[in-house]
Design a protein around this motif. Structure first.
Motif, PDB file in Angstrom:
ATOM      1  N   SER A  93       3.297  -9.955   5.688  1.00 47.81           N
ATOM      2  CA  SER A  93       3.687  -9.146   4.534  1.00 47.81           C
ATOM      3  C   SER A  93       2.501  -8.375   3.979  1.00 47.81           C
ATOM      4  O   SER A  93       2.654  -7.227   3.526  1.00 47.81           O
ATOM      5  CB  SER A  93       4.307 -10.030   3.453  1.00 47.81           C
ATOM      6  N   ILE A  94       1.314  -8.970   4.004  1.00 48.91           N
ATOM      7  CA  ILE A  94       0.110  -8.261   3.558  1.00 48.91           C
ATOM      8  C   ILE A  94      -0.373  -7.317   4.646  1.00 48.91           C
ATOM      9  O   ILE A  94      -0.844  -6.209   4.365  1.00 48.91           O
ATOM     10  CB  ILE A  94      -1.002  -9.261   3.187  1.00 48.91           C
ATOM     11  N   TYR A 142       0.802  -3.760   4.755  1.00 44.00           N
ATOM     12  CA  TYR A 142       0.205  -2.853   3.780  1.00 44.00           C
ATOM     13  C   TYR A 142      -0.914  -2.025   4.400  1.00 44.00           C
ATOM     14  O   TYR A 142      -1.327  -1.004   3.828  1.00 44.00           O
ATOM     15  CB  TYR A 142      -0.327  -3.669   2.608  1.00 44.00           C
ATOM     16  N   PHE A 153       5.146 -11.753  -0.660  1.00 42.81           N
ATOM     17  CA  PHE A 153       4.011 -10.834  -0.688  1.00 42.81           C
ATOM     18  C   PHE A 153       3.050 -11.150  -1.833  1.00 42.81           C
ATOM     19  O   PHE A 153       1.839 -11.096  -1.676  1.00 42.81           O
ATOM     20  CB  PHE A 153       4.508  -9.390  -0.823  1.00 42.81           C
TER      21      PHE A 153
END
Length: 268
Positions: A219-220, A223, A203
């Protein structure tokens, strides 16, 4: 005593597995049941709506493709370069070999936070920030941990086998490619699995180097479900399930080689 040992192992396994079970069951719950009091582990009503939301609320497949490209190229760089360095540090005799190996080990002692800013400044000067190059090029330069792991495995390869190949007229690269690499397959697969999981779940570095949403990794992308007005727990948990699944399957398929490679490295 055996019963108590098994009970302890099962208890510890349950502690580590429980968060994943909660994540999985939450992904199938309707929104009203996620924070129901008292909490229930299994959903009363099973639904796939959160998975639909996970695939539609963010460009999931675009992020997935970016993650696959970065992880795949990182694995390729690892299995191409790290074994070469490990072979030279274990089977080739040259002046300064041991000193260089000590320097490689020393780099493993540096926390990544120490070199984060200097490395970022270096990539920024060459204009590579905003691209995936800082995420994949380091794998093609050799990773100290994998060099160490593969080197320890190669030390178990008999020198007599290499000498016999030289007597038969085999070149150094032919020995490396046709004899050493097949023997070192468990260590190579172990390194590849490690690198894949690290690149897949990373990340921090994608967050630092990628500034365009088109190049974001999963992974981003996860968010995105954390908004200023709250967290969309259902789609987030569904996305986490989809995000975790490839790494879990990779480990499941290659666990025999993975455990063998780790055990051999530890014994050496």
């Amino acid at each position: 005593m055996t019963i108590y040992r098994y009970a302890l192992v099962i208890l510890l396994a349950g502690v580590f597995v429980f968060p994943f079970i909660v994540m999985l069951t939450t992904a199938f719950k309707v929104s009203d049941e996620i924070f129901m009091a008292p909490p229930e582990l299994l959903p009363r009503t099973w639904t796939l709506d959160h998975f639909v939301g996970a695939l539609t609320q963010i460009p999931f497949f675009r992020f997935l493709l970016n993650t696959v490209v970065i992880a795949g190229l990182s694995v390729l760089g690892t299995v191409l370069v790290s074994p070469l360095v490990a072979y030279s540090l274990s089977k080739l005799r040259w002046k300064g070999r041991n000193l260089l190996f000590i320097m490689v080990l020393a780099t493993m002692m540096l926390p990544p936070q120490v070199t984060l800013i200097p490395i970022y400044m270096m990539w920024n000067k060459v204009g590579a920030t905003g691209t995936i190059l800082p995420l994949i090029v380091p794998a093609f330069l050799g990773t100290p941990f994998f060099i160490f792991l593969i080197r320890q495995f190669l030390l178990s390869v008999p020198d007599e086998l290499i000498e016999a190949a030289k007597v038969d007229g085999a070149s150094e690269f032919r020995i490396y490619w046709s004899i050493v690499l097949p023997i070192a397959r468990p260590a190579l697969i172990t390194s590849a699995v490690f690198q894949f999981v690290w690149a897949w779940t990373d990340f921090l570095y994608p967050l630092i180097y990628l500034n365009d949403e088109e190049s974001y990794t999963l992974s981003i992308g996860l968010y995105s479900f954390l908004g200023e007005h709250g967290v969309q727990w259902g789609p987030l948990m569904a996305s986490c399930v989809l995000f975790t699944l490839p790494a879990f399957l990779i480990f499941l398929v290659f666990q025999r080689y993975f455990i063998g490679g780790i055990a051999t490295g530890a014994l050496k």
